[in-house]
Design an enzyme around this catalytic site. Structure first.
Site, short mmCIF file in Angstrom:
data_model
loop_
_atom_site.label_atom_id
_atom_site.label_comp_id
_atom_site.label_asym_id
_atom_site.label_seq_id
_atom_site.Cartn_x
_atom_site.Cartn_y
_atom_site.Cartn_z
N THR A 191 91.49 64.33 35.83
CA THR A 191 92.89 64.37 35.40
C THR A 191 93.65 63.18 35.98
OG1 THR A 191 93.62 65.76 37.27
CG2 THR A 191 92.81 66.89 35.30
N GLY A 212 94.90 53.73 38.55
CA GLY A 212 94.82 54.01 39.97
C GLY A 212 93.53 54.68 40.41
N ILE A 213 93.67 55.64 41.34
CA ILE A 213 92.51 56.33 41.89
C ILE A 213 91.74 57.06 40.79
CG2 ILE A 213 91.78 58.20 43.42
CD1 ILE A 213 94.13 57.45 45.25
N SER A 271 95.21 64.50 50.43
CA SER A 271 95.80 63.32 51.07
C SER A 271 95.90 63.55 52.56
CB SER A 271 97.21 63.09 50.49
OG SER A 271 97.96 62.21 51.29
N TYR A 320 105.81 66.51 49.02
CA TYR A 320 104.48 66.01 48.66
C TYR A 320 103.44 66.54 49.65
CZ TYR A 320 100.64 62.65 48.12
OH TYR A 320 99.41 62.07 47.93
#
Length: 264
Positions: free
Chosen positions: A13, A18-19, A141, A154
């Protein structure tokens, strides 16, 4: 080690850049057919062209769907019904003073960063357990463990992912399906470049701005640089492979030594 994913199908997803794009490329290099996901069909088409340039022999499928909604998640599952590997990479982030985060922002961050992955896991995990093989991964993260003062909303979502992945690993116990989270450290993406500029200003050349950001806002990093997306992807590809069959229920770090602990 040979990370062979030939014959496997993966959904990543938020993988148009980016990553997520790096993970999609890595899985394709290992032989998987990869569903590349984004909301905008036109932009997604451009992303697939870039991925095919990076991995000429790769097999990619466009999955244009907003997986943060029930209808969008259903469209993604319809487009790629038999995924063997689910990488819940989609996420949003941004700086906001803690006392200024509104109820709507708290809800939005939870719905995008946590609930979207939960919803897709509910859809795919039973199919994987029926087949006796599968991989579910959540891209967490360092903020899950070392919550940054400038974006606690976040951090909250990434902490939640550690619990979610551990819980679903228990649900999949003994089935041949593994569920893990990957704790990614500060990573060099377009969004992070904007974030760095937001915190250190626009006047510095990028290399100086990056060093200033790491020195002033992420001094715990032992790398003392931003991690490249491919470095995150390498761990994800390994965890998606048959070689990681005994690794489940884990929170594995590719954080450049950012978290000052031998465990998450």
């Amino acid at each position: 080690m040979k990370l062979d994913l030939a014959g496997r199908t993966a959904l990543v997803t938020g993988s148009s850049q980016g990553i997520g794009a790096a993970i999609a490329a890595g899985l394709a290099r290992a032989g998987a057919t990869v569903g590349v996901n984004g909301r905008d069909a036109a932009r997604l088409a451009g992303s697939l062209e870039e991925l095919r340039e990076r991995v000429p022999d790769g097999r990619f499928v466009a999955v244009a769907a907003d997986v943060t909604t029930q209808d969008g998640a259903a469209r993604a599952v319809e487009a790629l019904p038999d995924a063997d590997i689910l990488v819940n990479n989609l996420g949003i982030f941004g700086a906001r003073p803690a006392l200024e985060i509104t109820d709507d922002e708290w809800r939005r961050y939870f719905e995008v960063n946590v609930l979207a992955g939960v919803r897709l896991t509910r859809a795919y995990l039973p199919r994987m357990t029926d087949r006796g093989w599968g991989r579910v991964l959540y891209i967490a993260s360092d903020s899950a463990v070392a919550v940054p003062a400038e974006m606690i909303h976040y951090g909250m979502t990434k902490t939640a992912l550690l619990a979610v992945s551990r819980g679903f690993a228990k649900e999949a116990a003994g089935s041949g399906v593994t569920v893990n989270s990957v704790i990614a450290g500060p990573t060099h993406t377009e969004g992070v470049e904007e974030f760095v500029r937001q915190l250190v200003g626009d006047g510095l050349p990028w290399d100086e701005a990056q060093r200033a950001f790491m020195r002033e806002h992420r001094p715990q990093s032992l790398l003392r640089r931003l991690i490249e997306p491919d470095e995150i992807a390498h761990l994800v590809v390994y965890l998606s492979s048959p070689l990681a069959s005994a690794t489940t229920g884990g929170a594995l770090r590719v954080d450049g030594g950012y978290v000052d602990s031998v465990l998450p």
